[in-house]
Motif scaffolding. Structure first.
Motif, PDB file in Angstrom:
ATOM      1  N   ARG A  26     -40.408  81.293  -5.457  1.00 63.03           N
ATOM      2  CA  ARG A  26     -41.260  80.109  -5.326  1.00 63.03           C
ATOM      3  C   ARG A  26     -42.450  80.184  -6.282  1.00 63.03           C
ATOM      4  NH1 ARG A  26     -43.138  78.392   0.580  1.00 63.03           N
ATOM      5  NH2 ARG A  26     -44.247  80.393   0.534  1.00 63.03           N
ATOM      6  N   ASP A  27     -43.073  81.348  -6.351  1.00 61.04           N
ATOM      7  CA  ASP A  27     -44.230  81.532  -7.219  1.00 61.04           C
ATOM      8  C   ASP A  27     -43.860  81.347  -8.681  1.00 61.04           C
ATOM      9  OD1 ASP A  27     -46.829  82.208  -8.023  1.00 61.04           O
ATOM     10  OD2 ASP A  27     -46.345  84.345  -8.120  1.00 61.04           O
ATOM     11  N   GLN A  28     -42.741  81.930  -9.088  1.00 61.06           N
ATOM     12  CA  GLN A  28     -42.325  81.811 -10.483  1.00 61.06           C
ATOM     13  C   GLN A  28     -41.990  80.365 -10.854  1.00 61.06           C
ATOM     14  OE1 GLN A  28     -42.256  84.182 -12.996  1.00 61.06           O
ATOM     15  NE2 GLN A  28     -43.465  85.331 -11.503  1.00 61.06           N
ATOM     16  N   LEU A  29     -41.369  79.635  -9.937  1.00 60.07           N
ATOM     17  CA  LEU A  29     -41.089  78.222 -10.205  1.00 60.07           C
ATOM     18  C   LEU A  29     -42.386  77.423 -10.275  1.00 60.07           C
ATOM     19  CD1 LEU A  29     -37.952  77.665  -7.947  1.00 60.07           C
ATOM     20  CD2 LEU A  29     -38.018  77.792 -10.456  1.00 60.07           C
ATOM     21  N   PHE A  30     -43.302  77.713  -9.373  1.00 56.79           N
ATOM     22  CA  PHE A  30     -44.603  77.034  -9.393  1.00 56.79           C
ATOM     23  C   PHE A  30     -45.310  77.251 -10.724  1.00 56.79           C
ATOM     24  CE2 PHE A  30     -49.209  77.826  -8.738  1.00 56.79           C
ATOM     25  CZ  PHE A  30     -49.610  76.508  -8.548  1.00 56.79           C
ATOM     26  N   ARG A  31     -45.328  78.495 -11.211  1.00 54.30           N
ATOM     27  CA  ARG A  31     -46.010  78.784 -12.473  1.00 54.30           C
ATOM     28  C   ARG A  31     -45.408  77.981 -13.611  1.00 54.30           C
ATOM     29  NH1 ARG A  31     -47.531  85.254 -12.373  1.00 54.30           N
ATOM     30  NH2 ARG A  31     -48.120  85.349 -10.167  1.00 54.30           N
ATOM     31  N   ARG A  32     -44.100  77.849 -13.618  1.00 53.71           N
ATOM     32  CA  ARG A  32     -43.438  77.068 -14.662  1.00 53.71           C
ATOM     33  C   ARG A  32     -43.740  75.580 -14.520  1.00 53.71           C
ATOM     34  NH1 ARG A  32     -40.930  81.780 -14.210  1.00 53.71           N
ATOM     35  NH2 ARG A  32     -39.680  82.566 -15.972  1.00 53.71           N
ATOM     36  N   LEU A  33     -43.788  75.088 -13.275  1.00 56.74           N
ATOM     37  CA  LEU A  33     -44.114  73.680 -13.065  1.00 56.74           C
ATOM     38  C   LEU A  33     -45.530  73.376 -13.549  1.00 56.74           C
ATOM     39  CD1 LEU A  33     -42.523  73.168  -9.540  1.00 56.74           C
ATOM     40  CD2 LEU A  33     -41.741  72.155 -11.698  1.00 56.74           C
ATOM     41  N   VAL A  34     -46.421  74.337 -13.415  1.00 56.61           N
ATOM     42  CA  VAL A  34     -47.790  74.170 -13.909  1.00 56.61           C
ATOM     43  C   VAL A  34     -47.835  74.277 -15.420  1.00 56.61           C
ATOM     44  CG1 VAL A  34     -50.091  75.229 -13.949  1.00 56.61           C
ATOM     45  CG2 VAL A  34     -48.882  74.952 -11.766  1.00 56.61           C
ATOM     46  N   ARG A  35     -47.294  75.367 -15.960  1.00 54.39           N
ATOM     47  CA  ARG A  35     -47.429  75.644 -17.397  1.00 54.39           C
ATOM     48  C   ARG A  35     -46.660  74.659 -18.263  1.00 54.39           C
ATOM     49  NH1 ARG A  35     -46.099  81.395 -16.396  1.00 54.39           N
ATOM     50  NH2 ARG A  35     -44.061  80.744 -17.158  1.00 54.39           N
ATOM     51  N   GLU A  36     -45.439  74.375 -17.856  1.00 61.86           N
ATOM     52  CA  GLU A  36     -44.540  73.630 -18.737  1.00 61.86           C
ATOM     53  C   GLU A  36     -44.389  72.157 -18.382  1.00 61.86           C
ATOM     54  OE1 GLU A  36     -43.615  75.313 -21.223  1.00 61.86           O
ATOM     55  OE2 GLU A  36     -44.183  77.288 -20.449  1.00 61.86           O
ATOM     56  N   HIS A  37     -44.752  71.770 -17.143  1.00 69.25           N
ATOM     57  CA  HIS A  37     -44.423  70.414 -16.699  1.00 69.25           C
ATOM     58  C   HIS A  37     -45.606  69.639 -16.122  1.00 69.25           C
ATOM     59  CE1 HIS A  37     -40.237  71.411 -17.451  1.00 69.25           C
ATOM     60  NE2 HIS A  37     -40.429  72.534 -16.781  1.00 69.25           N
ATOM     61  N   GLY A  38     -46.800  70.187 -16.237  1.00 70.84           N
ATOM     62  CA  GLY A  38     -47.988  69.409 -15.938  1.00 70.84           C
ATOM     63  C   GLY A  38     -48.373  69.244 -14.484  1.00 70.84           C
ATOM     64  N   PHE A  39     -47.765  69.980 -13.562  1.00 70.97           N
ATOM     65  CA  PHE A  39     -48.189  69.910 -12.164  1.00 70.97           C
ATOM     66  C   PHE A  39     -49.556  70.576 -12.046  1.00 70.97           C
ATOM     67  CE2 PHE A  39     -43.839  68.849 -11.813  1.00 70.97           C
ATOM     68  CZ  PHE A  39     -43.669  68.188 -10.604  1.00 70.97           C
ATOM     69  N   ARG A  40     -50.448  69.938 -11.280  1.00 70.73           N
ATOM     70  CA  ARG A  40     -51.816  70.450 -11.211  1.00 70.73           C
ATOM     71  C   ARG A  40     -52.360  70.514  -9.780  1.00 70.73           C
ATOM     72  NH1 ARG A  40     -50.585  71.937 -15.418  1.00 70.73           N
ATOM     73  NH2 ARG A  40     -51.689  71.792 -17.414  1.00 70.73           N
ATOM     74  N   ALA A  41     -51.488  70.515  -8.785  1.00 67.73           N
ATOM     75  CA  ALA A  41     -51.970  70.642  -7.413  1.00 67.73           C
ATOM     76  C   ALA A  41     -50.977  71.462  -6.606  1.00 67.73           C
ATOM     77  CB  ALA A  41     -52.170  69.276  -6.769  1.00 67.73           C
ATOM     78  N   LEU A  42     -51.521  72.299  -5.728  1.00 69.39           N
ATOM     79  CA  LEU A  42     -50.717  73.106  -4.827  1.00 69.39           C
ATOM     80  C   LEU A  42     -51.129  72.782  -3.399  1.00 69.39           C
ATOM     81  CD1 LEU A  42     -48.714  75.388  -4.163  1.00 69.39           C
ATOM     82  CD2 LEU A  42     -50.606  77.009  -4.454  1.00 69.39           C
ATOM     83  N   GLY A 101     -54.126  61.423  -8.690  1.00 67.93           N
ATOM     84  CA  GLY A 101     -53.081  61.192  -9.685  1.00 67.93           C
ATOM     85  C   GLY A 101     -52.342  62.453 -10.091  1.00 67.93           C
ATOM     86  N   LEU A 102     -52.654  63.595  -9.442  1.00 68.21           N
ATOM     87  CA  LEU A 102     -52.033  64.862  -9.811  1.00 68.21           C
ATOM     88  C   LEU A 102     -50.654  65.011  -9.187  1.00 68.21           C
ATOM     89  CD1 LEU A 102     -55.106  67.250  -9.359  1.00 68.21           C
ATOM     90  CD2 LEU A 102     -54.297  66.157 -11.471  1.00 68.21           C
ATOM     91  N   ARG A 103     -49.740  65.595  -9.955  1.00 64.66           N
ATOM     92  CA  ARG A 103     -48.427  65.938  -9.410  1.00 64.66           C
ATOM     93  C   ARG A 103     -48.575  67.204  -8.563  1.00 64.66           C
ATOM     94  NH1 ARG A 103     -44.647  66.199 -14.525  1.00 64.66           N
ATOM     95  NH2 ARG A 103     -42.903  65.792 -13.110  1.00 64.66           N
ATOM     96  N   VAL A 104     -47.869  67.229  -7.435  1.00 65.85           N
ATOM     97  CA  VAL A 104     -48.124  68.222  -6.397  1.00 65.85           C
ATOM     98  C   VAL A 104     -46.902  69.111  -6.163  1.00 65.85           C
ATOM     99  CG1 VAL A 104     -48.728  68.556  -3.958  1.00 65.85           C
ATOM    100  CG2 VAL A 104     -49.716  66.633  -5.249  1.00 65.85           C
ATOM    101  N   VAL A 105     -47.149  70.401  -6.006  1.00 65.08           N
ATOM    102  CA  VAL A 105     -46.151  71.346  -5.508  1.00 65.08           C
ATOM    103  C   VAL A 105     -46.547  71.691  -4.076  1.00 65.08           C
ATOM    104  CG1 VAL A 105     -45.040  73.585  -5.798  1.00 65.08           C
ATOM    105  CG2 VAL A 105     -45.770  72.291  -7.805  1.00 65.08           C
ATOM    106  N   TYR A 106     -45.601  71.573  -3.152  1.00 62.97           N
ATOM    107  CA  TYR A 106     -45.863  71.785  -1.728  1.00 62.97           C
ATOM    108  C   TYR A 106     -45.135  73.042  -1.274  1.00 62.97           C
ATOM    109  CZ  TYR A 106     -45.266  70.846   3.341  1.00 62.97           C
ATOM    110  OH  TYR A 106     -45.212  70.929   4.709  1.00 62.97           O
ATOM    111  N   TRP A 107     -45.909  74.045  -0.821  1.00 62.01           N
ATOM    112  CA  TRP A 107     -45.346  75.304  -0.326  1.00 62.01           C
ATOM    113  C   TRP A 107     -45.328  75.305   1.195  1.00 62.01           C
ATOM    114  CZ3 TRP A 107     -47.880  80.012  -3.323  1.00 62.01           C
ATOM    115  CH2 TRP A 107     -47.411  80.017  -4.637  1.00 62.01           C
ATOM    116  N   ASP A 108     -44.146  75.553   1.768  1.00 58.67           N
ATOM    117  CA  ASP A 108     -44.036  75.634   3.224  1.00 58.67           C
ATOM    118  C   ASP A 108     -42.669  76.210   3.562  1.00 58.67           C
ATOM    119  OD1 ASP A 108     -44.633  75.312   5.949  1.00 58.67           O
ATOM    120  OD2 ASP A 108     -45.516  73.338   5.621  1.00 58.67           O
ATOM    121  N   GLY A 109     -42.359  76.288   4.842  1.00 60.14           N
ATOM    122  CA  GLY A 109     -41.027  76.693   5.264  1.00 60.14           C
ATOM    123  C   GLY A 109     -40.053  75.535   5.104  1.00 60.14           C
TER     124      GLY A 109
END
Length: 407
Positions: free
Chosen positions: A67-83, A266-274
């Motif tokens: 999950r963490d590695q995917l999140f980092r890529r979504l931030v670095r490469e795809h512009g997601f800016r909220a967790l 307006g930020l794209r969001v990554v949602y961490w949960d079960g």
């Protein structure tokens, strides 16, 4: 096709600061090459406004690392800016403050967080966000909680201190109500019941009785005072899994917090949960099957955003999680089918027509929660009417090991 076959083992290089918080960075042990993680992240990001990254357990360093590695890529490469994390607003605000240059350490920022977040793996993730934000001061990652502000240990302390001064004769009765129930902040009430250590009386009843004693006292009703704190304590216990009598959470409320943040910023969001919360369709919890299908945060977000909400489930086949050793899954679970042939890792994009045709249908996905026991493994699952409607992407690891808890 790469997304329907076992991924070849590879060693991923460490990708951010904080790697020294645990003996080895989780990515070192992942049987998913960087190129595969890159492709999965790109698929998740395509057209997405919110990406739900759900784990089948909160106790595994490997599923967290994926999950963490995917999140980092979504931030670095795809512009997601909220967790978005499953925690209350005040606790998440402390994480956001640290991630945006605040004082202290990752561990101190996590001290008030929900217990499943208080791991060295989460601390390393927080350090990575802090370093990213330092390098991108005009375009930082924000962190927020999906739950409203809740009571914390300091509220109990403040109430007891107030009563000792305002009505010393009530100190013992109030403490008798509050001391048992404050333990829920270390081990949730429903987990205490499952493990046989619950003192007996529902915590919400204790909290309401304490409120009845405190509320009439002179000075208790001042802003931010003892009565206000007691009402937060009552609300905390009434809204808990045990207080609600439901594992489903408050789907509309939590999803609304995500949607409101997205609308305001307006930020794209990554949602961490079960996965029980991120699943994009109504689901039946095996431990509460009599309740039928329940709405989830993910299902509400799917209704709101359509294909703009993307749901990924990260599961595993077996492993020693420290708190419990999880056996191989029973044959009726999707986890067993994903583990056929003993691949180190496998992933599926259920939005692809040929994959959906072979995998879609009613399904059960294992859930290893805080009340999990191997003896009732068959009931510890999430049942959905359509696997493809519930999850866009499945990621499955053969073996899981324990997360590293912070002191």
């Amino acid at each position: 096709m790469p997304n329907t076959s076992a991924a070849t083992a590879a060693t991923a290089r460490p990708t951010g600061p904080g790697d020294d918080l645990i003996p080895r960075h989780p990515a070192d042990d992942l049987p998913l090459p960087d190129a595969v993680l890159d492709e999965i992240a790109a698929r998740l990001a395509a057209g997405a406004e919110v990406v739900g990254l759900g784990e089948s357990t909160r106790f595994s360093r490997e599923t967290f690392a994926v999950r963490d590695q995917l999140f980092r890529r979504l931030v670095r490469e795809h512009g997601f800016r909220a967790l978005a994390v499953q925690d209350h607003a005040v606790a998440a605000a402390a994480l956001d403050a640290y991630a945006n240059g605040g004082p202290g350490s990752a561990a101190s920022a996590l001290a008030g967080a929900w217990k499943p977040w208080r791991t060295a793996e989460m601390a390393a993730a927080l350090e990575w966000v802090r370093a990213f934000n330092r390098e991108h001061p005009d375009d930082p990652v924000r962190i927020f909680g999906v739950r409203p502000a809740e009571a914390g240990p300091a509220d109990y302390d403040a109430v007891l201190a107030f009563v000792r001064v305002a009505a010393p004769e009530l100190s013992a009765p109030v403490a008798a109500h509050l001391e048992p129930v404050r333990t829920a902040h270390e081990m949730a009430e429903h987990v205490q019941r499952a493990r046989g250590v619950h003192p007996g009386r529902p915590f919400a009843e204790h909290a309401r009785d304490a409120l009845a004693l405190v509320e009439p006292l002179p000075g208790a009703d001042r802003p931010g005072g003892a009565a206000e704190r007691m009402r937060l304590i009552v609300q905390f216990h009434e809204r808990s899994v045990a207080g609600r009598g439901s594992y489903a959470g408050e789907a509309e409320l939590w999803a609304g917090v995500v949607a409101d943040f997205r609308r305001r910023t307006g930020l794209r969001v990554v949602y961490w949960d079960g996965i029980g919360h991120t699943v994009a369709a109504g689901a039946v919890l095996g431990l509460a099957s009599e309740r039928g299908a329940q709405a989830t945060v993910g299902s509400v977000l799917r209704e709101r955003y359509g294909a703009g909400y993307v749901s990924a489930a990260i599961g595993f086949h077996h492993g020693d999680l420290g708190v419990v050793t999880v056996p191989a899954p029973t044959a009726d679970l999707v986890d067993a089918r994903l583990g056929e042939g003993a691949p180190a890792a496998r992933w599926l994009d259920l939005r692809e027509e040929d994959v959906r045709r072979r995998w879609d249908g009613p399904a059960k996905v294992r859930v290893v929660s805080g009340v999990y026991t191997p003896e009732r493994d068959a009931a510890e699952h999430l049942a959905v009417a359509s696997l493809a409607a519930a999850f866009d992407v499945l990621l499955h690891l053969r073996r899981a090991t324990a997360a590293h808890w912070l002191p």
